[in-house]
Motif scaffolding. Structure first.
Motif, PDB file in Angstrom:
ATOM      1  N   THR A  75       0.830  -1.202   0.000  1.00 39.21           N
ATOM      2  CA  THR A  75       0.000   0.000   0.000  1.00 39.21           C
ATOM      3  C   THR A  75       0.867   1.257   0.000  1.00 39.21           C
ATOM      4  O   THR A  75       0.580   2.233  -0.706  1.00 39.21           O
ATOM      5  N   GLU A  76       1.934   1.218   0.769  1.00 36.92           N
ATOM      6  CA  GLU A  76       2.846   2.371   0.797  1.00 36.92           C
ATOM      7  C   GLU A  76       3.446   2.627  -0.586  1.00 36.92           C
ATOM      8  O   GLU A  76       3.524   3.769  -1.047  1.00 36.92           O
ATOM      9  N   LEU A  77       3.854   1.568  -1.271  1.00 37.28           N
ATOM     10  CA  LEU A  77       4.419   1.732  -2.618  1.00 37.28           C
ATOM     11  C   LEU A  77       3.368   2.235  -3.593  1.00 37.28           C
ATOM     12  O   LEU A  77       3.632   3.129  -4.408  1.00 37.28           O
ATOM     13  N   ILE A  78       2.169   1.656  -3.540  1.00 39.67           N
ATOM     14  CA  ILE A  78       1.086   2.078  -4.431  1.00 39.67           C
ATOM     15  C   ILE A  78       0.819   3.572  -4.282  1.00 39.67           C
ATOM     16  O   ILE A  78       0.679   4.310  -5.260  1.00 39.67           O
ATOM     17  N   ARG A  79       0.776   4.019  -3.041  1.00 43.71           N
ATOM     18  CA  ARG A  79       0.500   5.447  -2.808  1.00 43.71           C
ATOM     19  C   ARG A  79       1.683   6.310  -3.215  1.00 43.71           C
ATOM     20  O   ARG A  79       1.508   7.425  -3.719  1.00 43.71           O
ATOM     21  N   SER A  80       2.893   5.809  -3.024  1.00 40.87           N
ATOM     22  CA  SER A  80       4.067   6.613  -3.379  1.00 40.87           C
ATOM     23  C   SER A  80       4.210   6.789  -4.885  1.00 40.87           C
ATOM     24  O   SER A  80       4.831   7.752  -5.342  1.00 40.87           O
ATOM     25  N   TRP A  81       3.651   5.869  -5.668  1.00 47.39           N
ATOM     26  CA  TRP A  81       3.706   5.991  -7.127  1.00 47.39           C
ATOM     27  C   TRP A  81       2.518   6.784  -7.684  1.00 47.39           C
ATOM     28  O   TRP A  81       2.491   7.090  -8.867  1.00 47.39           O
ATOM     29  N   THR A  82       1.541   7.061  -6.838  1.00 49.81           N
ATOM     30  CA  THR A  82       0.405   7.896  -7.225  1.00 49.81           C
ATOM     31  C   THR A  82       0.811   9.344  -7.006  1.00 49.81           C
ATOM     32  O   THR A  82       1.205   9.734  -5.895  1.00 49.81           O
ATOM     33  N   ILE A 112       1.529  -3.742  -8.562  1.00 57.48           N
ATOM     34  CA  ILE A 112       1.293  -3.255  -9.920  1.00 57.48           C
ATOM     35  C   ILE A 112       1.411  -1.731  -9.948  1.00 57.48           C
ATOM     36  O   ILE A 112       0.973  -1.039  -9.027  1.00 57.48           O
ATOM     37  N   GLY A 113       1.996  -1.219 -11.026  1.00 54.11           N
ATOM     38  CA  GLY A 113       2.088   0.227 -11.214  1.00 54.11           C
ATOM     39  C   GLY A 113       3.446   0.805 -10.903  1.00 54.11           C
ATOM     40  O   GLY A 113       3.598   2.032 -10.863  1.00 54.11           O
ATOM     41  N   LYS A 114       4.445  -0.038 -10.716  1.00 57.93           N
ATOM     42  CA  LYS A 114       5.787   0.480 -10.472  1.00 57.93           C
ATOM     43  C   LYS A 114       6.275   1.236 -11.701  1.00 57.93           C
ATOM     44  O   LYS A 114       6.184   0.730 -12.816  1.00 57.93           O
ATOM     45  N   ILE A 425       1.862  15.710 -13.360  1.00 59.71           N
ATOM     46  CA  ILE A 425       2.818  14.601 -13.408  1.00 59.71           C
ATOM     47  C   ILE A 425       1.985  13.329 -13.406  1.00 59.71           C
ATOM     48  O   ILE A 425       1.166  13.122 -12.516  1.00 59.71           O
ATOM     49  N   TRP A 426       2.206  12.502 -14.425  1.00 56.28           N
ATOM     50  CA  TRP A 426       1.360  11.319 -14.612  1.00 56.28           C
ATOM     51  C   TRP A 426       2.194  10.055 -14.500  1.00 56.28           C
ATOM     52  O   TRP A 426       3.346  10.004 -14.953  1.00 56.28           O
ATOM     53  N   SER A 427       1.604   9.042 -13.920  1.00 56.70           N
ATOM     54  CA  SER A 427       2.324   7.777 -13.692  1.00 56.70           C
ATOM     55  C   SER A 427       1.478   6.594 -14.123  1.00 56.70           C
ATOM     56  O   SER A 427       0.259   6.697 -14.290  1.00 56.70           O
ATOM     57  N   LEU A 428       2.143   5.479 -14.269  1.00 59.79           N
ATOM     58  CA  LEU A 428       1.447   4.227 -14.567  1.00 59.79           C
ATOM     59  C   LEU A 428       0.476   3.882 -13.447  1.00 59.79           C
ATOM     60  O   LEU A 428      -0.618   3.369 -13.696  1.00 59.79           O
TER      61      LEU A 428
END
Length: 956
Positions: A75-82, A112-114, A425-428
């Motif tokens: 969850t931390e990674l998912i939010r950090s990539w958002t 997913i989403g890295k 700024i847009w991310s996967l």
């Protein structure tokens, strides 16, 4: 005690750790500066951050509000990539934890989403197989193969109870789809008991890289989440997921990203490509629903015909942030009104739902039109189900980058009340959040209104059958005795492959002007796919005052395929004696015996299969009559094939005639000997391609392969290094896209990316297929252009289709012909009337004086009056040029040249002002190209001498 699922989970985690460690070790052992192809692969300093810390203002909970454990690290990674809090919501901003079911993080090492991470097809399938093994709510299976041998796959997610009764669900859906065998009472019982099947397609357009990533997390979430909304979805809906609809292209794009775009962090630096997706079809793989050419389309239709699911949903990427399809209209008039209302119902729900959750840029209406039935999503719309699609802000390069938007996309409209930002700024991961949120919202609506969805699905089938009984036409007749028998066979079999019922008349009757003979074929309209039949057969009339259309606006079968199909308005045809067709249909040709010194005379018919028949005869000496012949009581027009019966085996002639629907007569030798004729010597054929646009040439290759025509595939970069005339007699240069100019064709891929290799290596095994080059930039160059000039000077024939003709005109391969740019003419993929000018020229053999031509945006030729003899065909006068689709301001089209044949040196250039090989769909035009190919060194026949002489003088 460790159960089997826990063991699988542990093993998967261990393998993921080992794989990640091995990958890291391998990366560490590689040189830091140069890749295998010599390109600098040193990671550049990102111009934007790749992780974000907005989420740190609030602690990540260890459990959800409904008491389920949260995978805090994921969850931390998912939010950090958002990149911003508003780009997510409570449905997707966390990853639930399950002690038995393997998550994407446990499988891959990351959620997913890295940023920058894309998975190949086998990696995606491996995860779904692991998910299947670890969860009783997931089933995974491989389906059919693509042209390159990759497999389609299907993932099914639902409650254990619903997965256990899938066979019964299938039978129920089949029953609901056909009211002729399921009455209202039986349908009501099914509606009460069945879940809805909702099918998602990801990865159809290969450079739209996000959906195949997203659906892995979606499936996991649907399988393990205890969210009450998701529990309701599992109990009421069986979710079908095709995780990669174009496996060939997916792998090529992933390899391309890893090779060329891995370290791109500025949108302006993105390297376009790769040059191919599937073996034949590029972006048009989502335009194949009418002709069913590609294996992936065939698999899609097969999947629907097996399960008859009520909702299909394509996951695309292009525009910000999430477009939910309805379209601007005009909607295709043959779509049931219930479906049109369902489009609005679902889209308005999703826009309202996600906007209410604080997500900007979710909108509907102002994109697409809802007219053309060739998209994959129309596999449902044409069959009484509902087809939908999303467009999420694209991530062809899945790195986090700054994105700037056009003004209109950021303006407030009634259909976009909360627009996206002008700059962001847009991310996967943003992409994943938006798309997954929309999907969950749609599934929630479906689950809440399960019975309504199923009731309406059944009602639409009832409506279709009733319309066939009460509305004209009540049937369509395809005569078994028409001239182009092989083309008629193809159409009949295509209809059957579409799931449309075809019957064969066992009696004869007359209905007004339509005569039905025993053995003719009848398409009854009192069948569930009545609306689809009507859509294919009728003339399309796109409204002149509607918004500009999204794609082709005409596809009328009788016109596009050159087959005689008659509407039957008398309902009595439904009582005619007939039997359903259950096997492949062949309308065989006929052969009159040629005894002694007699010759076979093959009647010219302009069939799409002309070239296949000639190559099937191969070494049999075949001639073309340059004038009409009197054979018994029949006058055979110019272009008849003449074969010496004493030298050709009757059995072989009969086989070819039967296979290709030919009408073969016999004539005394003296009749043929007196005839003026030339030999149809088979050419050595090359298909020329650019690296910039392989869309239409892919269709050309597909068409030639279907008809077993041998050719050599030549890249633009090879022209300068080959002796073209020594190797080839004919070069076919397919259309380079409707919006291509001579300049863009000539210049090719921008050299700023040079060297840009497309070569097969151990690292990038999907590259270098079909063709390869160490550098695909720079176009053909002046040396390539000079090579084409020398090819023509040496006696070769160059045939240019559609926009490719602009290169030959603007760069001087032909003189005197120029291009014009219409001011107000607008013809977007329509069918127009053509008129043959030189009736005895070989290009026109087998065609009547007027004929339908597929047309889309030119190019448009100017030919001086002194060379009017070189104009083979023109467009009809303005008041009669329209046949189907849309022709705005036809005065700029009417009477203009459509096909021009010009001698150049010892050779010839044939210019087509339209694309006669469009999407393997315009079969009625194929024969014009085939005539030019098999008469390649006799194209001056029938052109007035003064035209040819003047042209020759112009090239001295």
């Amino acid at each position: 005690m460790i159960n089997s699922r826990t063991s699988v989970r542990f093993l998967a985690m261990l393998l993921a750790v080992l794989w990640t460690a091995a990958a890291g070790a391998q990366a560490a052992s590689q040189p830091a500066t140069n890749g295998q192809d010599g390109r600098d692969t040193t990671p550049a300093a990102p111009k934007v951050p790749q992780t974000f810390d907005w989420y740190k203002k609030e602690p990540i909970p260890t459990t959800t509000s409904w008491g389920q454990a949260v995978d805090v690290k994921s969850t931390e990674l998912i939010r950090s990539w958002t990149t911003m809090k508003e780009y997510t919501n409570a449905m997707v901003d966390h990853l639930p934890d399950d002690p038995q079911v393997i998550s994407p993080t446990e499988h891959f090492g990351d959620p997913i989403g890295k940023p920058g991470v894309l998975h190949r097809v086998n990696e995606i399938y491996d995860y779904f197989a692991a998910l299947d093994r670890s969860s009783p709510r997931v089933a995974f299976q491989l389906l059919g193969e693509t042209e390159e041998g990759n497999r389609w796959a299907l993932v099914q997610v639902a409650s254990e109870a619903n997965l256990a009764r899938l066979d019964a669900v299938k039978r129920g859906m089949q029953a609901l789809s056909d009211p002729r065998r399921t009455n209202r009472a039986a349908a009501d019982s099914l509606v009460r008991s069945l879940p809805v099947i909702y099918t998602f397609y990801a990865g159809l357009h290969s450079t739209e890289t996000g959906p195949p990533e997203m659906v892995m997390e979606l499936a996991y979430r649907l399988a393990v989440s205890d969210d009450p909304m998701i529990k309701t979805i599992r109990d009421s809906v069986v979710v079908f997921i095709v995780p990669v609809a174009e496996p060939d292209g997916r792998n090529r794009v992933v390899d391309w990203h890893r090779r060329h775009n891995q370290n791109v962090f500025d949108e302006q630096d993105r390297v376009p490509g790769p040059p191919y997706w599937g073996k034949y079809i590029f972006h048009d793989n989502n335009r194949d629903g009418i002709q069913l050419s590609a294996r992936i389309t065939q698999e899609g239709v097969k999947l629907f015909e097996e399960w008859k699911y009520p909702i299909g949903h394509d996951l695309h990427e292009s525009i910000p942030y999430l477009y939910v399809s309805t379209g601007t209209g005009p909607y295709n008039p043959n779509v049931d009104a219930i479906t049109v209302s369902e489009w609005q119902w679902f889209s308005n729900w999703e826009v309202t739902d996600l906007t209410g959750k604080g997500m900007p840029g979710v909108w509907t209406h102002g994109f697409y039109d809802g007219w053309y039935p060739g998209y994959l999503l129309w596999v449902t719309n044409t069959r009484n189900a509902m087809g939908r699609f999303y467009e999420t802000f694209g991530n062809s390069v899945p790195n986090t980058m700054k994105r700037e938007l056009q003004n209109n996309a950021t303006q407030v409209h009634w259909y976009r009340p909360n627009p996206p930002r002008k700059e962001t700024i847009w991310s996967l991961r943003n992409n994943t959040n938006y798309m997954q949120s929309g999907v969950l919202s749609a599934l929630s609506l479906t689950a809440q209104h399960r019975t309504r969805v199923l009731e309406q699905y059944y009602t639409k089938s009832v409506n279709s059958v009733n319309r066939g009984r009460t509305q004209k036409p009540h049937g369509y007749l395809i005569s078994a005795s028409q001239p182009r028998k092989a083309d008629a066979s193809y159409v009949l079999n295509l209809l059957r492959r579409q799931g449309i019922e075809v019957h064969r008349a066992t009696d004869g009757a007359k209905y007004g002007d339509v005569q039905v003979a025993e053995g003719d074929y009848v398409i009854r309209m009192d069948q569930p796919y009545r609306n689809f039949v009507q859509m294919l057969m009728e003339v399309q009339k796109f409204p002149d005052n509607a918004p500009r259309p999204y794609d082709d606006v005409a596809w009328t079968f009788p016109l596009m395929y050159g087959v005689d199909i008659k509407a039957v308005d008398d309902s009595a045809v439904l009582k005619l004696g007939m039997q359903p067709v259950t096997d492949s249909i062949v309308l065989p040709g006929t052969v009159a015996s040629a005894r002694g010194s007699q010759w076979y005379v093959v009647v010219p018919d302009g069939s799409a299969r002309t070239i296949a028949a000639r190559f099937a005869l191969n070494d049999v000496a075949t001639f073309a009559a340059e004038d009409s012949l009197k054979v018994g009581q029949r006058t055979v027009p110019a272009g008849a094939w003449l074969i010496d019966g004493s030298k050709a085996g009757a059995q072989r002639i009969e086989q070819v005639a039967r296979d290709y629907g030919l009408t073969v007569l016999s004539a005394p030798a003296q009749v043929v000997e007196r005839a003026k004729k030339h030999e149809l010597d088979l050419p050595r054929l090359a298909v020329l391609h650019s690296w910039r646009n392989t869309q239409d040439e892919g269709w050309a290759r597909y068409t030639l392969d279907q008809f077993k025509v041998p050719f050599t595939y030549v890249g633009e970069d090879e022209l300068k290094s080959r002796n073209l005339r020594q190797e080839f007699d004919v070069i076919l240069f397919p259309s380079q896209g409707a919006n291509s100019s001579s300049k863009t064709i000539f210049q090719g891929v921008d050299p700023k990316h040079s060297p840009l290799p497309y070569t097969k290596t151990s690292e990038y095994p999907t590259h270098g297929l079909l063709d390869e080059s160490p550098d695909i930039t720079g176009g053909m160059g002046y040396e390539g252009l000079a090579a084409l000039r020398d090819f023509l000077a040496g006696g070769g024939t160059l045939i240019t289709l559609g926009s490719a003709s602009s290169l030959a005109v603007d760069f001087g391969l032909v003189r005197d012909v120029t291009l014009s740019t219409p001011r107000t003419l607008f013809v977007p993929g329509s069918i127009v009337r053509g008129k043959l000018e030189q009736r005895s020229n070989p290009i026109t053999y087998g065609f009547s004086e007027t004929l339908p031509l597929y047309h889309r945006f030119g190019p448009y030729f100017n030919v001086p009056d002194r060379l009017k003899g070189n104009v083979i065909a023109r467009y009809a006068k303005a008041d009669s040029v329209f046949l189907s689709g849309l022709v705005q301001n036809p005065t700029e089209l009417g009477g203009n040249p459509a096909i021009v044949s010009m001698p150049v040196g010892k050779g010839n250039v044939v210019l087509f002002g339209f694309n006669p090989l469009h999407r393997f769909q315009s079969h009625g035009n194929f024969g014009l190209v085939w005539n030019a190919i098999i008469n390649w060194n006799d194209l001056g026949v029938g052109i007035p001498k003064e035209g040819s002489v003047v042209a020759d003088e112009a090239h001295q």
